[in-house]
Motif scaffolding. Structure first.
Motif, mmCIF file in Angstrom:
data_model
loop_
_atom_site.group_PDB
_atom_site.id
_atom_site.type_symbol
_atom_site.label_atom_id
_atom_site.label_comp_id
_atom_site.label_asym_id
_atom_site.label_seq_id
_atom_site.Cartn_x
_atom_site.Cartn_y
_atom_site.Cartn_z
ATOM 1 N N LEU A 32 0.821 -1.214 0.000
ATOM 2 C CA LEU A 32 0.000 0.000 0.000
ATOM 3 C C LEU A 32 0.856 1.264 0.000
ATOM 4 O O LEU A 32 0.622 2.173 -0.794
ATOM 5 C CB LEU A 32 -0.934 0.000 1.221
ATOM 6 N N PHE A 33 1.831 1.316 0.893
ATOM 7 C CA PHE A 33 2.650 2.528 1.032
ATOM 8 C C PHE A 33 3.610 2.717 -0.145
ATOM 9 O O PHE A 33 3.595 3.767 -0.808
ATOM 10 C CB PHE A 33 3.440 2.471 2.342
ATOM 11 N N LEU A 34 4.439 1.723 -0.420
ATOM 12 C CA LEU A 34 5.488 1.874 -1.429
ATOM 13 C C LEU A 34 4.949 2.115 -2.853
ATOM 14 O O LEU A 34 5.472 2.979 -3.562
ATOM 15 C CB LEU A 34 6.423 0.662 -1.408
ATOM 16 N N PRO A 35 3.925 1.372 -3.316
ATOM 17 C CA PRO A 35 3.421 1.654 -4.674
ATOM 18 C C PRO A 35 2.877 3.071 -4.819
ATOM 19 O O PRO A 35 3.123 3.737 -5.838
ATOM 20 C CB PRO A 35 2.307 0.611 -4.854
ATOM 21 N N THR A 36 2.143 3.535 -3.820
ATOM 22 C CA THR A 36 1.610 4.900 -3.880
ATOM 23 C C THR A 36 2.737 5.918 -3.866
ATOM 24 O O THR A 36 2.703 6.922 -4.594
ATOM 25 C CB THR A 36 0.667 5.160 -2.693
ATOM 26 N N LEU A 37 3.751 5.685 -3.040
ATOM 27 C CA LEU A 37 4.898 6.589 -2.971
ATOM 28 C C LEU A 37 5.634 6.623 -4.299
ATOM 29 O O LEU A 37 6.031 7.708 -4.775
ATOM 30 C CB LEU A 37 5.844 6.136 -1.857
ATOM 31 N N ALA A 38 5.820 5.471 -4.922
ATOM 32 C CA ALA A 38 6.532 5.405 -6.195
ATOM 33 C C ALA A 38 5.804 6.196 -7.282
ATOM 34 O O ALA A 38 6.415 6.939 -8.055
ATOM 35 C CB ALA A 38 6.707 3.950 -6.624
ATOM 36 N N LEU A 75 -2.435 -0.191 -11.790
ATOM 37 C CA LEU A 75 -1.381 -1.040 -11.242
ATOM 38 C C LEU A 75 -1.343 -0.955 -9.720
ATOM 39 O O LEU A 75 -1.251 -1.982 -9.026
ATOM 40 C CB LEU A 75 -0.033 -0.625 -11.823
ATOM 41 N N VAL A 76 -1.446 0.262 -9.199
ATOM 42 C CA VAL A 76 -1.450 0.446 -7.741
ATOM 43 C C VAL A 76 -2.655 -0.246 -7.122
ATOM 44 O O VAL A 76 -2.545 -0.867 -6.053
ATOM 45 C CB VAL A 76 -1.443 1.946 -7.385
ATOM 46 N N SER A 77 -3.807 -0.168 -7.782
ATOM 47 C CA SER A 77 -5.022 -0.803 -7.262
ATOM 48 C C SER A 77 -4.876 -2.315 -7.199
ATOM 49 O O SER A 77 -5.308 -2.956 -6.225
ATOM 50 C CB SER A 77 -6.223 -0.429 -8.134
ATOM 51 N N VAL A 78 -4.270 -2.908 -8.245
ATOM 52 C CA VAL A 78 -4.080 -4.359 -8.259
ATOM 53 C C VAL A 78 -3.129 -4.788 -7.140
ATOM 54 O O VAL A 78 -3.388 -5.756 -6.414
ATOM 55 C CB VAL A 78 -3.539 -4.817 -9.631
ATOM 56 N N ILE A 79 -2.028 -4.043 -6.983
ATOM 57 C CA ILE A 79 -1.062 -4.361 -5.927
ATOM 58 C C ILE A 79 -1.714 -4.209 -4.554
ATOM 59 O O ILE A 79 -1.520 -5.040 -3.660
ATOM 60 C CB ILE A 79 0.175 -3.455 -6.049
ATOM 61 N N ALA A 80 -2.489 -3.136 -4.383
ATOM 62 C CA ALA A 80 -3.174 -2.917 -3.101
ATOM 63 C C ALA A 80 -4.180 -4.030 -2.825
ATOM 64 O O ALA A 80 -4.338 -4.457 -1.666
ATOM 65 C CB ALA A 80 -3.873 -1.561 -3.109
ATOM 66 N N ALA A 81 -4.856 -4.498 -3.857
ATOM 67 C CA ALA A 81 -5.828 -5.583 -3.678
ATOM 68 C C ALA A 81 -5.131 -6.862 -3.225
ATOM 69 O O ALA A 81 -5.647 -7.596 -2.370
ATOM 70 C CB ALA A 81 -6.591 -5.827 -4.974
ATOM 71 N N LEU A 103 0.112 -14.395 1.002
ATOM 72 C CA LEU A 103 0.362 -13.648 -0.233
ATOM 73 C C LEU A 103 0.240 -14.540 -1.461
ATOM 74 O O LEU A 103 -0.235 -14.089 -2.517
ATOM 75 C CB LEU A 103 1.750 -13.002 -0.180
ATOM 76 N N VAL A 104 0.647 -15.793 -1.342
ATOM 77 C CA VAL A 104 0.459 -16.726 -2.454
ATOM 78 C C VAL A 104 -1.026 -16.914 -2.730
ATOM 79 O O VAL A 104 -1.468 -16.930 -3.890
ATOM 80 C CB VAL A 104 1.123 -18.088 -2.137
ATOM 81 N N PHE A 105 -1.814 -17.034 -1.660
ATOM 82 C CA PHE A 105 -3.268 -17.134 -1.808
ATOM 83 C C PHE A 105 -3.822 -15.894 -2.508
ATOM 84 O O PHE A 105 -4.672 -15.999 -3.404
ATOM 85 C CB PHE A 105 -3.912 -17.285 -0.436
ATOM 86 N N ALA A 106 -3.340 -14.709 -2.103
ATOM 87 C CA ALA A 106 -3.818 -13.466 -2.699
ATOM 88 C C ALA A 106 -3.485 -13.404 -4.184
ATOM 89 O O ALA A 106 -4.304 -12.942 -4.997
ATOM 90 C CB ALA A 106 -3.212 -12.273 -1.968
ATOM 91 N N LEU A 107 -2.301 -13.861 -4.554
ATOM 92 C CA LEU A 107 -1.916 -13.863 -5.970
ATOM 93 C C LEU A 107 -2.834 -14.776 -6.781
ATOM 94 O O LEU A 107 -3.201 -14.451 -7.916
ATOM 95 C CB LEU A 107 -0.460 -14.308 -6.120
ATOM 96 N N LYS A 108 -3.199 -15.916 -6.208
ATOM 97 C CA LYS A 108 -4.108 -16.829 -6.899
ATOM 98 C C LYS A 108 -5.487 -16.203 -7.087
ATOM 99 O O LYS A 108 -6.226 -16.595 -8.004
ATOM 100 C CB LYS A 108 -4.234 -18.131 -6.108
ATOM 101 N N MET A 109 -5.831 -15.257 -6.210
ATOM 102 C CA MET A 109 -7.149 -14.623 -6.273
ATOM 103 C C MET A 109 -7.208 -13.433 -7.231
ATOM 104 O O MET A 109 -8.285 -12.860 -7.432
ATOM 105 C CB MET A 109 -7.560 -14.155 -4.870
ATOM 106 N N VAL A 110 -6.080 -13.041 -7.795
ATOM 107 C CA VAL A 110 -6.064 -11.861 -8.677
ATOM 108 C C VAL A 110 -7.047 -11.992 -9.837
ATOM 109 O O VAL A 110 -7.814 -11.053 -10.109
ATOM 110 C CB VAL A 110 -4.633 -11.592 -9.193
ATOM 111 N N THR A 112 -9.803 -13.615 -10.025
ATOM 112 C CA THR A 112 -11.159 -13.486 -9.477
ATOM 113 C C THR A 112 -11.467 -12.039 -9.146
ATOM 114 O O THR A 112 -12.564 -11.539 -9.453
ATOM 115 C CB THR A 112 -11.303 -14.341 -8.205
ATOM 116 N N MET A 113 -10.514 -11.331 -8.520
ATOM 117 C CA MET A 113 -10.732 -9.930 -8.161
ATOM 118 C C MET A 113 -10.913 -9.058 -9.395
ATOM 119 O O MET A 113 -11.760 -8.156 -9.419
ATOM 120 C CB MET A 113 -9.573 -9.434 -7.293
ATOM 121 N N ILE A 114 -10.120 -9.324 -10.435
ATOM 122 C CA ILE A 114 -10.257 -8.559 -11.678
ATOM 123 C C ILE A 114 -11.620 -8.831 -12.314
ATOM 124 O O ILE A 114 -12.300 -7.909 -12.794
ATOM 125 C CB ILE A 114 -9.120 -8.905 -12.656
#
Length: 272
Positions: A32-38, A75-81, A103-110, A112-114
Motif C-alpha cells: 500500500l505505502f510503497l506503490p503509492t509513494l513510487a 497497477l497500484v489498485s491491483v497491488i493494493a488488492a 500472499l500466495v493465496f492473494a496472488l491466486k485470487m487476482v 477473481t478480483m479482476i
C-alpha cells in the motif's frame, strides 16, 4: 437477518488491527505505502492549466492528466488488492497461516478480483446509462435538466446502497476461498441483506474521517513546502502514501469485522 451493530464492528476492527500487527504493517508498507509513494514521486505530474485558461482548456488538461495517470492507478489498485487479501487471509484464517502463504493465496485470487471489478463495472456502467439517457434523450430544456438531476440522484443512491451490500466481497472470497466471482458477489449480497444502508453509513463515516485527515495533512504540506517539484513533491508523496497505507489497513479491518459479525451473527464465535 440481525441488525448490523456499528459499534461492535468498530471494536472488532480495532481488535483485528492489533492482531498480527507486525506482519500486517509490513504487508501494508510493501503493498500500500510503497506503490503509492513510487507513483507520487516518479509517476506523471498532473497538467496545470494556465491562469488564463478557458473552461474547455481546463477540462482538456484534466482529461489528459487522468489518461496519463490511469495505467499507474490501475497497477497500484491491483497491488493494493493483493496486499488487502493477504492481510484478510491472516486475519480470517481459522487455522493460522504465514505471510508467504497468505500472499500466495492473494496472488491466486487476482483473476477473481479482476473479474469481479469487470462485472461490477459493466453493470454499474449500464445502470448509469439507463438512468442518464432519458435526460439526454429529452433534447434540452427544463425537462431534460430535471430528468438528468433525478437520474443523477438515483445513481448516487444506488451506488451508496451497493457500497453497503457489496462491502464484504473481499473477506467472503478470502474466508471461503471463492474463485467464482459470481459466488463471491452473491455471498456478500446474502450476508448484507437488510443491512445495506447501515453498512454504507459505517463505511461513509470512516471514509469521511480519512478524507478530512488527508485534506488537513495535504494542506499543511502545501503551506510548508508547496506542491511543486523538489521538497514539495517529496513531502506530498510521503503524505499520500502514508494516508493510503493507514486508510487501506483500517478499511480492510472494517470490512473484515463487518464480515465476521454478519457471518457469525455476533462476530464473537468464529475466527478466534
Amino acid at each position: 437477518m440481525p441488525k448490523f451493530d456499528l459499534g461492535a464492528a468498530w471494536d472488532d476492527s480495532m481488535v483485528l488491527l492489533k492482531s498480527h500487527i507486525a506482519l500486517t504493517s509490513t504487508v501494508a508498507a510493501v503493498f500500500l505505502f510503497l506503490p503509492t509513494l513510487a507513483v507520487s514521486w516518479f509517476g506523471p505530474v498532473p497538467i496545470e492549466p494556465a491562469d488564463t485558461a478557458t473552461f474547455e482548456q481546463i477540462m482538456t488538461a484534466a482529461r489528459t492528466s487522468a489518461m496519463q495517470a490511469a495505467p499507474y492507478q490501475v497497477l497500484v489498485s491491483v497491488i493494493a488488492a493483493i496486499g488487502g487479501v493477504g492481510i484478510l487471509r491472516l486475519w480470517l484464517s481459522r487455522t493460522g497461516t504465514s505471510v508467504g502463504d497468505a500472499l500466495v493465496f492473494a496472488l491466486k485470487m487476482v483473476p477473481t478480483m479482476i473479474a469481479i471489478q469487470l462485472i461490477l463495472g459493466v453493470g454499474l456502467g449500464l445502470g448509469a446509462v439507463l438512468l442518464i439517457m432519458p435526460g439526454i434523450a429529452a433534447g434540452g430544456g427544463a425537462i431534460s435538466v430535471l430528468l438528468l438531476f433525478v437520474g443523477g440522484i438515483a445513481l448516487v443512491a444506488i451506488l451508496l446502497y451497493l457500497w453497503g451490500r457489496l462491502a464484504v466481497i473481499s473477506p467472503a472470497l478470502t474466508d471461503k476461498t471463492l474463485y467464482n466471482p459470481i459466488a463471491a458477489i452473491q455471498t456478500s449480497w446474502q450476508l448484507t441483506r437488510g443491512n445495506g444502508w447501515r453498512i454504507c453509513l459505517f463505511l461513509f463515516l470512516v471514509t469521511l474521517v480519512v478524507l478530512i485527515v488527508a485534506i488537513m495533512l495535504g494542506g499543511v504540506v502545501a503551506i510548508v513546502a508547496g506542491t511543486g517539484e523538489g521538497v514539495g513533491r517529496i513531502l506530498t508523496g510521503l503524505v499520500e502514501a502514508s494516508v493510503a497505507a493507514v486508510s487501506g489497513l483500517v478499511t480492510t479491518a472494517i470490512v473484515a469485522a463487518t464480515y465476521r459479525q454478519l457471518a457469525s451473527g455476533d462476530g464473537k464465535d468464529i475466527f478466534s
